[in-house]
Motif scaffolding. Sequence first.
Motif, PDB file in Angstrom:
ATOM      1  N   GLY A   1     -46.902 -87.154 -64.302  1.00 12.72           N
ATOM      2  CA  GLY A   1     -47.093 -88.490 -64.452  1.00 12.72           C
ATOM      3  C   GLY A   1     -46.378 -89.311 -63.392  1.00 12.72           C
ATOM      4  O   GLY A   1     -46.348 -90.411 -63.645  1.00 12.72           O
ATOM      5  N   LEU A   2     -46.050 -88.760 -62.264  1.00 12.99           N
ATOM      6  CA  LEU A   2     -45.314 -89.550 -61.098  1.00 12.99           C
ATOM      7  C   LEU A   2     -46.118 -89.152 -60.073  1.00 12.99           C
ATOM      8  O   LEU A   2     -46.557 -88.004 -59.916  1.00 12.99           O
ATOM      9  N   ILE A   3     -46.208 -90.060 -59.113  1.00 13.72           N
ATOM     10  CA  ILE A   3     -46.887 -90.278 -57.972  1.00 13.72           C
ATOM     11  C   ILE A   3     -46.259 -89.400 -56.959  1.00 13.72           C
ATOM     12  O   ILE A   3     -45.007 -89.723 -56.628  1.00 13.72           O
ATOM     13  N   THR A   4     -46.512 -88.251 -56.481  1.00 10.02           N
ATOM     14  CA  THR A   4     -45.874 -87.381 -55.325  1.00 10.02           C
ATOM     15  C   THR A   4     -46.265 -87.748 -53.827  1.00 10.02           C
ATOM     16  O   THR A   4     -45.456 -87.375 -53.033  1.00 10.02           O
ATOM     17  N   SER A   5     -47.299 -88.057 -53.771  1.00  7.30           N
ATOM     18  CA  SER A   5     -47.636 -88.378 -52.286  1.00  7.30           C
ATOM     19  C   SER A   5     -48.983 -89.408 -52.518  1.00  7.30           C
ATOM     20  O   SER A   5     -49.986 -89.473 -53.373  1.00  7.30           O
ATOM     21  N   ILE A   6     -49.098 -89.817 -51.352  1.00 11.18           N
ATOM     22  CA  ILE A   6     -50.324 -90.895 -50.862  1.00 11.18           C
ATOM     23  C   ILE A   6     -50.563 -90.606 -49.366  1.00 11.18           C
ATOM     24  O   ILE A   6     -49.689 -90.642 -48.707  1.00 11.18           O
ATOM     25  N   GLU A   7     -52.048 -90.391 -49.405  1.00  8.29           N
ATOM     26  CA  GLU A   7     -52.662 -90.375 -47.926  1.00  8.29           C
ATOM     27  C   GLU A   7     -53.385 -91.387 -47.688  1.00  8.29           C
ATOM     28  O   GLU A   7     -54.375 -91.782 -48.517  1.00  8.29           O
ATOM     29  N   ILE A   8     -53.368 -92.069 -46.529  1.00  4.39           N
ATOM     30  CA  ILE A   8     -53.986 -93.322 -46.435  1.00  4.39           C
ATOM     31  C   ILE A   8     -55.152 -93.061 -45.455  1.00  4.39           C
ATOM     32  O   ILE A   8     -54.598 -92.513 -44.399  1.00  4.39           O
ATOM     33  N   TYR A   9     -56.309 -93.448 -45.648  1.00  2.00           N
ATOM     34  CA  TYR A   9     -57.366 -93.375 -44.339  1.00  2.00           C
ATOM     35  C   TYR A   9     -58.060 -94.715 -44.281  1.00  2.00           C
ATOM     36  O   TYR A   9     -58.516 -95.162 -45.544  1.00  2.00           O
ATOM     37  N   ASN A  10     -58.091 -95.448 -43.298  1.00  2.00           N
ATOM     38  CA  ASN A  10     -58.604 -96.566 -42.918  1.00  2.00           C
ATOM     39  C   ASN A  10     -60.112 -96.429 -42.355  1.00  2.00           C
ATOM     40  O   ASN A  10     -60.281 -95.574 -41.489  1.00  2.00           O
ATOM     41  N   GLN A  11     -60.926 -97.231 -42.800  1.00  4.18           N
ATOM     42  CA  GLN A  11     -62.381 -97.447 -42.172  1.00  4.18           C
ATOM     43  C   GLN A  11     -62.273 -97.772 -40.798  1.00  4.18           C
ATOM     44  O   GLN A  11     -63.038 -96.986 -39.854  1.00  4.18           O
ATOM     45  N   ASN A  12     -61.573 -98.655 -40.394  1.00  3.99           N
ATOM     46  CA  ASN A  12     -61.354 -99.195 -39.081  1.00  3.99           C
ATOM     47  C   ASN A  12     -60.044 -99.343 -38.426  1.00  3.99           C
ATOM     48  O   ASN A  12     -59.462-100.248 -38.435  1.00  3.99           O
ATOM     49  N   GLN A  13     -59.465 -98.076 -38.286  1.00  3.64           N
ATOM     50  CA  GLN A  13     -58.356 -97.900 -37.590  1.00  3.64           C
ATOM     51  C   GLN A  13     -57.851 -98.729 -36.558  1.00  3.64           C
ATOM     52  O   GLN A  13     -56.858 -99.133 -36.439  1.00  3.64           O
ATOM     53  N   PRO A  14     -58.802 -98.916 -35.575  1.00  2.00           N
ATOM     54  CA  PRO A  14     -58.502 -99.792 -34.372  1.00  2.00           C
ATOM     55  C   PRO A  14     -58.003-101.122 -34.745  1.00  2.00           C
ATOM     56  O   PRO A  14     -57.036-101.945 -34.130  1.00  2.00           O
ATOM     57  N   THR A  15     -58.746-101.621 -35.684  1.00  2.00           N
ATOM     58  CA  THR A  15     -58.252-103.157 -36.389  1.00  2.00           C
ATOM     59  C   THR A  15     -57.129-103.437 -36.887  1.00  2.00           C
ATOM     60  O   THR A  15     -56.292-104.051 -36.723  1.00  2.00           O
ATOM     61  N   VAL A  16     -56.796-102.083 -37.615  1.00  3.41           N
ATOM     62  CA  VAL A  16     -55.436-102.112 -38.270  1.00  3.41           C
ATOM     63  C   VAL A  16     -54.266-102.048 -37.231  1.00  3.41           C
ATOM     64  O   VAL A  16     -53.298-102.647 -37.413  1.00  3.41           O
ATOM     65  N   ASP A  17     -54.539-100.952 -36.216  1.00  9.90           N
ATOM     66  CA  ASP A  17     -53.657-101.061 -35.222  1.00  9.90           C
ATOM     67  C   ASP A  17     -53.398-102.429 -34.228  1.00  9.90           C
ATOM     68  O   ASP A  17     -52.362-102.616 -34.060  1.00  9.90           O
ATOM     69  N   ALA A  18     -54.327-103.111 -34.331  1.00  6.39           N
ATOM     70  CA  ALA A  18     -54.352-104.336 -33.464  1.00  6.39           C
ATOM     71  C   ALA A  18     -53.537-105.474 -34.297  1.00  6.39           C
ATOM     72  O   ALA A  18     -53.129-106.275 -33.683  1.00  6.39           O
ATOM     73  N   LEU A  19     -53.643-105.082 -35.625  1.00  5.45           N
ATOM     74  CA  LEU A  19     -52.877-106.191 -36.616  1.00  5.45           C
ATOM     75  C   LEU A  19     -51.449-106.169 -36.129  1.00  5.45           C
ATOM     76  O   LEU A  19     -50.636-107.301 -36.143  1.00  5.45           O
TER      77      LEU A  19
ATOM     78  N   PRO B   1     -57.013-114.317 -37.088  1.00  3.88           N
ATOM     79  CA  PRO B   1     -57.945-114.385 -38.172  1.00  3.88           C
ATOM     80  C   PRO B   1     -57.273-113.358 -39.381  1.00  3.88           C
ATOM     81  O   PRO B   1     -56.675-112.478 -38.976  1.00  3.88           O
ATOM     82  N   PRO B   2     -57.693-113.611 -40.201  1.00  7.22           N
ATOM     83  CA  PRO B   2     -57.213-112.851 -41.553  1.00  7.22           C
ATOM     84  C   PRO B   2     -57.743-111.377 -41.285  1.00  7.22           C
ATOM     85  O   PRO B   2     -59.002-111.307 -40.659  1.00  7.22           O
ATOM     86  N   HIS B   3     -56.962-110.375 -41.610  1.00  4.34           N
ATOM     87  CA  HIS B   3     -57.442-108.859 -41.517  1.00  4.34           C
ATOM     88  C   HIS B   3     -58.002-108.442 -42.865  1.00  4.34           C
ATOM     89  O   HIS B   3     -57.473-108.498 -43.755  1.00  4.34           O
ATOM     90  N   GLU B   4     -59.295-107.477 -42.678  1.00  6.21           N
ATOM     91  CA  GLU B   4     -59.768-106.845 -43.902  1.00  6.21           C
ATOM     92  C   GLU B   4     -60.144-105.517 -43.518  1.00  6.21           C
ATOM     93  O   GLU B   4     -60.740-105.280 -42.459  1.00  6.21           O
ATOM     94  N   ASN B   5     -59.765-104.488 -44.286  1.00 11.51           N
ATOM     95  CA  ASN B   5     -60.159-103.309 -43.988  1.00 11.51           C
ATOM     96  C   ASN B   5     -60.624-102.439 -45.145  1.00 11.51           C
ATOM     97  O   ASN B   5     -59.759-102.522 -46.133  1.00 11.51           O
ATOM     98  N   GLN B   6     -61.383-101.820 -45.324  1.00  9.07           N
ATOM     99  CA  GLN B   6     -61.946-100.861 -46.430  1.00  9.07           C
ATOM    100  C   GLN B   6     -60.853 -99.586 -46.145  1.00  9.07           C
ATOM    101  O   GLN B   6     -60.757 -99.121 -45.111  1.00  9.07           O
ATOM    102  N   THR B   7     -60.509 -99.234 -47.428  1.00  7.46           N
ATOM    103  CA  THR B   7     -59.435 -98.033 -47.337  1.00  7.46           C
ATOM    104  C   THR B   7     -59.888 -97.068 -48.318  1.00  7.46           C
ATOM    105  O   THR B   7     -60.103 -97.434 -49.669  1.00  7.46           O
TER     106      THR B   7
END
Length: 121
Positions: free
Chosen positions: A103-121, A88-94
């Motif tokens: 003016g340049l992006i130096t870092s990106i930190e990602i936080y997922n609402q439902n990490q177990p579903t992200v890991d299962a994908l 099934p399609p995966h959807e995660n709030q992040t």
Amino acid sequence: MGRRFYTAMAGGDAEALAELLHPAVTMSVPGSNPVAGRYEGTASLARFVATSAAIAPGGVRTQVIEVMGGGRHAAVCGISRAARPEQPPHENQTIHLITVDKGLITSIEIYNQNQPTVDAL
């Protein structure tokens, strides 16, 4: 800058990404999955995108819902979507926390609402 970055990522626009990313950009991806880890430099981020696309054909797309920020930091609230064959399609709030310098992006930190579903994908 936040929306431009996600538009460039979704479109694979290497030229736009080069204008937005510091050459030594870092990205931290949480979890216990093949793309989890710390990425350093633009070539490393390109490997993240390629690995994501290999796992989920078409890659992972983040719909930007809101960008909150100041001079050096931004918080991007979004919904990341991906699909794999025969799943099934995966959807995660992040939330992505972005640091900007000159003016340049130096870092990106990602936080997922439902990490177990992200890991299962």
